[in-house]
Structures are given as C-alpha cells and as structure tokens.
Write an enzyme that holds these catalytic residues in place. Sequence first.
Site, short mmCIF file in Angstrom:
data_model
loop_
_atom_site.label_atom_id
_atom_site.label_comp_id
_atom_site.label_asym_id
_atom_site.label_seq_id
_atom_site.Cartn_x
_atom_site.Cartn_y
_atom_site.Cartn_z
N ALA A 146 -14.00 36.81 -51.90
CA ALA A 146 -14.46 37.35 -50.62
C ALA A 146 -15.65 38.27 -50.88
CB ALA A 146 -13.34 38.13 -49.94
N VAL A 197 -7.74 54.23 -63.50
CA VAL A 197 -7.84 55.50 -64.24
C VAL A 197 -8.62 55.29 -65.52
CG1 VAL A 197 -6.57 57.37 -65.35
CG2 VAL A 197 -5.60 56.25 -63.32
N GLY A 214 -11.40 53.94 -66.35
CA GLY A 214 -12.15 52.70 -66.58
C GLY A 214 -11.60 51.81 -67.68
N GLY A 228 -28.33 57.12 -61.48
CA GLY A 228 -27.24 56.31 -60.97
C GLY A 228 -25.87 56.77 -61.44
N LYS A 237 -7.10 60.17 -59.82
CA LYS A 237 -6.67 59.67 -61.14
C LYS A 237 -5.54 60.53 -61.70
CE LYS A 237 -11.35 57.96 -61.96
NZ LYS A 237 -12.67 58.43 -62.46
#
Lengths: 436, 436
Positions: B43, B132, B134, B187, B205
């Site tokens: 999606a 949590v 990454g 970024g 987290k």
Amino acid sequence: MKPVKIGLLGLGTVGGGTLEILQKTLPEIQGRLGQSIEVVAIAVRDLNRPRSVDTTGIELTDDPMQVVTHPDVEIVVELMGGTGLARDLLSEAIRLGKHVVTANKALIAEFGNELFALAAENNVIVNYEAAVAGGIPVIKAVREGLAANKIEWLAGIINGTGNYILTEMKKPGADFAAVLKVAQELGYAEADPTFDVEGIDAAHKLTILASIAFGIELQFNKVYTEGISKVTAEDIQFAEKLGYQIKHLGVASRTDNGFSLRVHPTLIPNSVLLANVHGVMNSVLVKGDHVGSTMYYGPGAGAGPTASAVVADIIDVIRWREQPQKARVPALGFVTEALQSAPVVSIEEIETRYYIRCFAQDHAGVLAKITSVMAKHNISIEQVVQEPCKSQPQDATLVMLTNRVKEANLNAALSDLSQLEEIDGEIARIRLESLQ
Amino acid sequence: MKPVKIGLLGLGTVGGGTLEILQKTLPEIQGRLGQSIEVVAIAVRDLNRPRSVDTTGIELTDDPMQVVTHPDVEIVVELMGGTGLARDLLSEAIRLGKHVVTANKALIAEFGNELFALAAENNVIVNYEAAVAGGIPVIKAVREGLAANKIEWLAGIINGTGNYILTEMKKPGADFAAVLKVAQELGYAEADPTFDVEGIDAAHKLTILASIAFGIELQFNKVYTEGISKVTAEDIQFAEKLGYQIKHLGVASRTDNGFSLRVHPTLIPNSVLLANVHGVMNSVLVKGDHVGSTMYYGPGAGAGPTASAVVADIIDVIRWREQPQKARVPALGFVTEALQSAPVVSIEEIETRYYIRCFAQDHAGVLAKITSVMAKHNISIEQVVQEPCKSQPQDATLVMLTNRVKEANLNAALSDLSQLEEIDGEIARIRLESLQ
C-alpha cells in the site's frame, strides 16, 4: 503444567551458577516461559565435596552417563568442559533424543560439525550461547537478530584475561610478566595461562562466530592464532600516542579469495567504541550490509554471566522443541544445504595496515634507508614516530604505520629490513584494523 | 517449498529499505530460514510517485485495507506510522488471523496493550523489534537473551537526534539552537523537532523497554518526559570538567514503591562505556541480577538499520508461527498472567544524584549561605566548581554535585535557594546516574 526436567553434567562454577538461577529466579523465568523448570539430576566429580548450593531433592551421581540416560531428563546441560568425555556424553544424549545445552567452546569449535549432524538426524536441538562471550547474547544476535544481513566482518574482544592484561599494561611501569602474575593472583588467569594468553580460547570462540556469521562449517584448525605475550608496554604507549589502543581481537572477514579467520593483537582507533572496552569485559562488533555496525558488550566469564546464557538456552530449547525442525534456528545459523565451502585464506593472503616497531642506529640517513626498503615493496608509511630507545642507548626506537598491504608483501619487506646493519634486534609487527 | 507471502503498508524510507533487503539479500535469508519470502502487495500513498526500488510483479494499491484483506498475504508489515489508520489496519489484520510486524513505536507504546490482547485472542504474533533502537536487536536481547535474569534497571540513548545535538554541542561556540539548525539541514532532525528534542520519541521507546524488562503493561502516559532544549553548552563543559557526559537517557528502574520510568538529560560518568556513545548512534545498557551489565549499540534509525530489524521480525514470525501460542515468546516478554500491576512512581519519589548550576553574586559568604540551605534539607554537596560567569559579569557560576537524595527533597531545597537574594536567574538541575 508439569515442569520441564533437566539434568546437569557438572556442578562447578557454571553448574553451581545455573542451579542457583533456576532456584532464585524461577518465578521470573516462569513468568516469561509460562512453565517451570526442574533440575532432577546432576553429575558431580566428587559426591562428598561440600556445596554452597542447595541440592535437596536432586539426584547426585558421580556417573555422568546416569544423568544422560536418566528416564526423566529431557534436556542435558553440559558444564563439565573438555572434549573427551563431554563429547561422548552429549553424543549419547543426542542419540537418545534429548536436547542439549552446552557452555563448552572447545567442544563446539572442534567437534560441533559432528554433534550438529547427529542432532539433525535425531531431531534435537544443541544450543551453545554461553560458549562465546559469556553473558552477552551474541550468538542470538548474529543468528537471529541480524538474520536479514549478509555479515561483512566481525571483530571481538572475546577473551577477558587477555583484555585485562592489555588494559593493566597501560599503567606506568607495568609489563606483561608482572601483570600476568597479578591476574593469576586475582583468579583472572589460570596457573597455566597458555589457553588465554596464546589466543587458543579466543580462536575457539572466533571459529564459532565466523561460522554463524558467514554460514561456513566450523574450522578451528584454520584459524591463525597469535597471543599477546610479545606485546610490550612500550608498544601500547606508542599506539596510544598515535591514537590507537592495542586489543587482542578475533577477526573474521570476507576476502576476494575466501574467509579470513584470525586472532592476534591489533591496533584499533580510539574513536571506535570497541577501543573503550577495558578490563575483563568482552565485546563483539559486527558489520552487516544493511544494519551497518552493531556492538554487543558485557561480562565474558564468571558464574552468573555464563549461567545466564545457559539458562536462556534452556528456555529457548523448551520453546523451540515445539517447532518442527525446519522452523528452528539452525545450529550454525544457516540450513545445512546453504553452508558454504569457500576456503579460509592463509594469513599471508590478508590485506591490512601494520604497526612496525624497530630499534635502529640513531644517525643520519637511517630513516631514509628504512623507508626506501619499504618503498621497494610498494609499502607507504603513513605515520612515523621516533624516540630515544630506553633499553639500547645507542639506538632510536622507530615506529611506523603502513598503508593497507598484503601480509606476504609486508613479510618480504620486514625480511629485507632485518638484513640492514643499522637495525638492532627483532622487528615487532602488529596488525592495524580501522573497523569502519 | 512455496515462499511466504507478505504485504507492506507503506513504501517510504523503511518500506523501501525492507523491500530492498528482501530483494538484494534474499539468498542469504533463504540460507538462514530454509524458505523464501515474497512481497505480493504494497500500500502506497501515491501510486504515481516514481520509486527507487523495483516493484515489478508486486500489486501496488493506494487502499491499505486491500493489502490487509489480500487473500495471499500471510504477514502484514506496517511501516506507515501514526496511531490512527495504522491501528485500525493492524487490528483488522489480526482479526483476520494474520501475523503482524511493525516498526511503529508510538502505536506499540500507546496501543500495544490492546493490540497484544487482540493478537492473543486470534492466535497471531505481533513483532516490533524495529520500534526500539532501530537496527540493534535489543528487544530480542531483553525478551530472550536475558530471560534468565530479573532486570534491575536499564538506561538507554534511544533517540539519535538528541544524542547528535548533545554531541555537537561539545564543539567550541556551539549552542542548542545552532546545532539543531544544522541537524535539520542534515536530515537528522525534523522540521518540527518536538518529538525528538522534547523526549516524546524516547518516551515511546522507554515505555516498551520497561514493559519487556519488568513484565508490566505499557504505560506511556506514566513516563516522566523532559527534553534537551534547556541543556546549555556551559552545562556540558562543566559536566566534562567533573568527569561526566550529559546524555539524553531513557531510564527504567525498580524502586521500593514501584517502577520508575523517565526520560531526561542525565550526567553519566566518563568511565561508563555508554558515555562514549556519540553522534546519532543509539545504545541500551541493561542490568540483570545474574548477568550484570550488558550493552547493545548501533544505528537507531535509517532505512537499512530499521529494515534490518523489520526483516528479522518477519523471519521470527515465519519460525514462531509453527509453535503453539504458549511456546512463543510473549508480546511483552512475560505471559499475560505474569504481568505485574506495580505502580509507576512519580518523578518526585525517585532518588538520585543531581547536578545544580546557578548564578550567584560573587562575594564572601555566598557559598556558605547556599550550602547551609542544602544542609537544612539534608543534602550533601560532593563536588563544587565555581567560575566567573560569562553572561553576568557581576556573578559567579556555581556548579554542585549532590549526594543521592529524593527529588521532592531536592525540589524543596531549590525552592529555598531561589529565594536567596544572592542567586540571580533560574537554577538549572540535571539528574546524575552512576549506572553501576
């Protein structure tokens, strides 16, 4: 629900620690697992020795085969060590269809291929988290947590004794022999320290880590192994001046010609977190193609940490035995058909940077002569430090860091260097890894 | 064997990263898992947007419910974010008996209790490793690797943006606003940085970590949350002089009255490895009763690291779905009946050490007056530094480290202190944890 019944082979430091966890922390473990665990039988060496752990209600025997064949024992937990009797006992347990947990790094590194094949035939699990880096769940991290990655390399401080010695050698006036003596007095090093300081213990662990990282069979006899006994306090100080720590690393990496498996003292940059792992602590840095670098840190030995990993393995066995074999985490992280047969390259074939330290006569033109020998072999010198030599007053101590070069090439250069009449004594060479 | 068919909700950074891993590293994953994985439906928000990943042969739709109800999709992977639509979609997927993987920390922290209950009813798995830290497999480490331990406390650098800002603020002349601006340009920080710098992301987290460590329900609204926007470059420098780093930590611990869950700037000693975790990296330090302290380190965000955790979760789902539910790792690490209802204590009830910084008029007797206020509240000063104040030339900057004291007690002392006419402006207070 009835508790799962297990048998322990060995009630020494780790065996006692395991029993203590299964007594003291059982409510917590039951809360996680949803069922209970009961130690029903333990094999000990001497039935009459007084114990600091409570063995009430547990069958003690000095015949370990009785634990293996005990009709109630569903999981055999081997904490006795060695590769003779332990191998026979676990093979028999597997043949009897029992699951196995072991903390025995030598057994897995040297006879794991055989045990895992037997386990696959008999549809049982062999778990061995405690065999590498004690309480740090690094086997689980690599086999499961990083399973989406092609592992590019890993590097670990996987022997606490060696790391303790190198850390202590940073103190003023310390040298290898004196620090080793203190380590022995503190119980960090064995009376015969060979296994630790010559890197054999680290090579066992690296063998296992390399297999689960790359999907290759266990090949302990192919690991290049160099200890820390030749590292001097002076080398450690020079390295520090240049921005590096000397650590005894196990390194496994992919090369164009195969896999590189090696254990040796290594300069690593201060800026890398692994360089800040001091004392008896262990740590493994793993580079995956998608995740990048992740690191795992903690105590690599001792009753509590090792038993923590053993009990986590028992919990996994209890969960995994409910799966069909094909759904379980494979012993070496990869299904048998996917294991690769790529060769392990010899140490002469690796390419890395080097720290070179030599004693050279302190007069004009010597440095030029040395660097021209290096240049002849296409080796660039990226950093040089020269200082008055403490042990040989007529000499200067000369330290050089090279660019990346093939080890065979460096060996040829060092051989030529050692022919120079201006060089006195042996030339020291320590590999340098940037770990980027 | 037929590949396992999955559907993705979302094809942004993490969705694209997940698809890329499942294309590029599929041989490696198949080698580990013994079967293949196929993305059959995705999606997306805008069907016409050009993509950097290859979606040939995959059904793309802008109606996410079509992916959820897709007859071939066995595992729904939610990577769209938010707690509205995502919650509805995953609830529906679970009701349809589909397993779920999500990287959505807000959704799990705020609505996890509800989703996990629904999943238990429908006998499906909800995995959330990527929510949590990454790419660091810390959920796996705590739920499985440390399962033999009663967890005493944990402390983590779990927001890379915040850690980047605090690291950059150590550079000469840097201040919060300037560093935040650079972080936004690079970024590392969002245009609206509130979620990161005010600690909400870290609180999500921490909520999750506390639940799986202690076996308590998710209680996001009970987390004390303080951001980093009031930390000054001067505080960071004073801390460093005293041997500490200021880190934005999530801390979860047991107290006599319940559990303490909090996110705030914290002084931690340089000697602790966590103090050396700089830049955008994440790290979680966990103290278990048997294992002691173990630490997990790596990239906490980004397409590759996050997708690495998502795909590891998918692999686990494929393995675990072959187990009866009771043998699976429970969603919060503990079986439902074992979850504890112990209260979360208010921030006033915690006991810790404190860094206090104030501007005080620089004449005789002021320090005595200040310390006597502290003494009146039974607070000892363990270290003091006084320096000329840069911003207010008539004042001195006074920095004190206290002993362990209850926060309510400290608040009373600070309130008294602020009444002194010799104190100019606001008094800064930062908590200090030894992490031993």
